[in-house]
Design a protein around this motif. Structure first.
Motif, mmCIF file in Angstrom:
data_model
loop_
_atom_site.group_PDB
_atom_site.id
_atom_site.type_symbol
_atom_site.label_atom_id
_atom_site.label_comp_id
_atom_site.label_asym_id
_atom_site.label_seq_id
_atom_site.Cartn_x
_atom_site.Cartn_y
_atom_site.Cartn_z
ATOM 1 N N ILE A 123 7.340 8.091 -3.072
ATOM 2 C CA ILE A 123 6.229 7.520 -2.310
ATOM 3 C C ILE A 123 6.785 6.791 -1.088
ATOM 4 O O ILE A 123 7.905 6.286 -1.112
ATOM 5 C CB ILE A 123 5.375 6.542 -3.159
ATOM 6 N N LYS A 124 5.978 6.765 -0.035
ATOM 7 C CA LYS A 124 6.276 5.918 1.124
ATOM 8 C C LYS A 124 5.304 4.753 1.060
ATOM 9 O O LYS A 124 4.096 4.953 0.892
ATOM 10 C CB LYS A 124 6.116 6.706 2.419
ATOM 11 N N VAL A 125 5.856 3.557 1.196
ATOM 12 C CA VAL A 125 5.049 2.356 1.024
ATOM 13 C C VAL A 125 5.230 1.401 2.200
ATOM 14 O O VAL A 125 6.214 1.485 2.943
ATOM 15 C CB VAL A 125 5.406 1.634 -0.299
ATOM 16 N N ALA A 126 4.283 0.517 2.316
ATOM 17 C CA ALA A 126 4.382 -0.593 3.264
ATOM 18 C C ALA A 126 3.937 -1.845 2.509
ATOM 19 O O ALA A 126 3.025 -1.787 1.681
ATOM 20 C CB ALA A 126 3.502 -0.358 4.478
ATOM 21 N N TYR A 127 4.609 -2.931 2.776
ATOM 22 C CA TYR A 127 4.237 -4.205 2.174
ATOM 23 C C TYR A 127 4.769 -5.325 3.059
ATOM 24 O O TYR A 127 5.608 -5.107 3.930
ATOM 25 C CB TYR A 127 4.781 -4.341 0.739
ATOM 26 N N THR A 128 4.272 -6.507 2.821
ATOM 27 C CA THR A 128 4.769 -7.685 3.511
ATOM 28 C C THR A 128 5.671 -8.440 2.546
ATOM 29 O O THR A 128 5.316 -8.610 1.375
ATOM 30 C CB THR A 128 3.600 -8.569 3.986
ATOM 31 N N ARG A 159 0.854 -1.197 0.000
ATOM 32 C CA ARG A 159 0.000 0.000 0.000
ATOM 33 C C ARG A 159 0.882 1.236 0.000
ATOM 34 O O ARG A 159 2.027 1.202 0.446
ATOM 35 C CB ARG A 159 -0.979 0.010 1.157
ATOM 36 N N ILE A 160 0.323 2.300 -0.522
ATOM 37 C CA ILE A 160 1.004 3.587 -0.542
ATOM 38 C C ILE A 160 0.524 4.355 0.681
ATOM 39 O O ILE A 160 -0.672 4.579 0.856
ATOM 40 C CB ILE A 160 0.709 4.356 -1.840
ATOM 41 N N ILE A 161 1.471 4.725 1.535
ATOM 42 C CA ILE A 161 1.140 5.425 2.778
ATOM 43 C C ILE A 161 1.151 6.935 2.577
ATOM 44 O O ILE A 161 0.325 7.652 3.137
ATOM 45 C CB ILE A 161 2.155 5.034 3.886
ATOM 46 N N ASP A 162 2.092 7.413 1.776
ATOM 47 C CA ASP A 162 2.214 8.842 1.521
ATOM 48 C C ASP A 162 2.895 9.023 0.171
ATOM 49 O O ASP A 162 3.587 8.118 -0.302
ATOM 50 C CB ASP A 162 3.045 9.504 2.633
ATOM 51 N N CYS A 163 2.673 10.169 -0.431
ATOM 52 C CA CYS A 163 3.317 10.434 -1.717
ATOM 53 C C CYS A 163 3.635 11.918 -1.844
ATOM 54 O O CYS A 163 2.987 12.764 -1.221
ATOM 55 C CB CYS A 163 2.452 9.963 -2.868
ATOM 56 N N SER A 164 4.648 12.203 -2.636
ATOM 57 C CA SER A 164 5.042 13.590 -2.874
ATOM 58 C C SER A 164 3.955 14.288 -3.684
ATOM 59 O O SER A 164 3.205 13.651 -4.427
ATOM 60 C CB SER A 164 6.368 13.631 -3.630
ATOM 61 N N ASP A 165 3.888 15.598 -3.540
ATOM 62 C CA ASP A 165 2.974 16.380 -4.367
ATOM 63 C C ASP A 165 3.488 16.470 -5.797
ATOM 64 O O ASP A 165 2.717 16.599 -6.736
ATOM 65 C CB ASP A 165 2.807 17.796 -3.800
ATOM 66 N N GLU A 166 4.810 16.383 -5.933
ATOM 67 C CA GLU A 166 5.420 16.538 -7.253
ATOM 68 C C GLU A 166 5.124 15.336 -8.135
ATOM 69 O O GLU A 166 5.387 14.192 -7.769
ATOM 70 C CB GLU A 166 6.923 16.733 -7.109
ATOM 71 N N MET A 167 4.590 15.633 -9.302
ATOM 72 C CA MET A 167 4.314 14.606 -10.304
ATOM 73 C C MET A 167 5.326 14.761 -11.438
ATOM 74 O O MET A 167 5.712 15.875 -11.785
ATOM 75 C CB MET A 167 2.902 14.771 -10.866
#
Length: 177
Positions: A117-122, A86-94
């Motif tokens: 992006i900040k992500v979490a996964y197993t 899952r994506i936890i957070d992302c930059s505003d910059e595209m």
């Protein structure tokens, strides 16, 4: 023993279906799917592959950035299986960048994605991993994650003028016509 799987293509309804979460990562069929995805992505010269692309509607994908024929400037990283990411957070910059897809052969598109992006996964051993991904690897993650939501990169292209055939993309990038 792992085996190369057949990759389904655009038009197959599985690519437009929301993928199911994996409930038991240690289940033999899930571990085999991971092994098979790892072999399939390397064989296809991909930098990522999601389970829905091999007609398995689970939230499992591989991020496998490395220089290859399709992406000669890709950074080198260890292929990584990401389960229920899952994506936890992302930059505003595209940032717009060229993407292709193993399920849409012969076509490339300029796709806007978050630069970081900040992500979490197993992982395949059941460990929860938190990571910050940037640039090309962040692009791969976002591209593969879209497969879980029934999206393909063409859904994110802002204009049909941002679509090219593989041959014209190669000409654009490497021959500088």
């Amino acid at each position: 023993m792992s085996k190369k799987l057949s990759i389904i293509e655009l038009g197959n309804p599985i690519l437009r279906r929301k993928a199911e979460p994996v409930n038991n990562i240690q289940e033999q069929s899930i571990q085999k799917l991971i092994d098979d995805l790892l072999e399939t992505v390397v064989d296809a010269n991909g930098v990522g592959i999601a389970a829905p692309q091999v007609a398995q509607s689970y939230r499992v994908f591989i991020v496998a950035s490395r220089p290859n024929l399709r992406y000669p400037n890709a950074p080198l990283m260890e292929p990584t299986a990401m389960i229920n990411p899952r994506i936890i957070d992302c930059s505003d910059e595209m940032v717009k960048g060229w993407e292709g897809c193993l399920s849409i052969p012969g076509i490339r598109g300029l796709v806007p994605r978050h630069r970081s992006i900040k992500v979490a996964y197993t992982d395949r051993d059941g460990n929860l991993i938190h990571q910050e991904l940037t640039e090309f690897v962040a692009r791969i993650f976002q591209h593969e994650y879209d497969h879980f939501e029934g999206l393909v990169f063409l859904d994110r292209v802002e204009s049909t003028l941002d679509i090219a055939t593989e041959q014209e993309y190669q000409n654009l990038m490497f021959n500088k016509l």
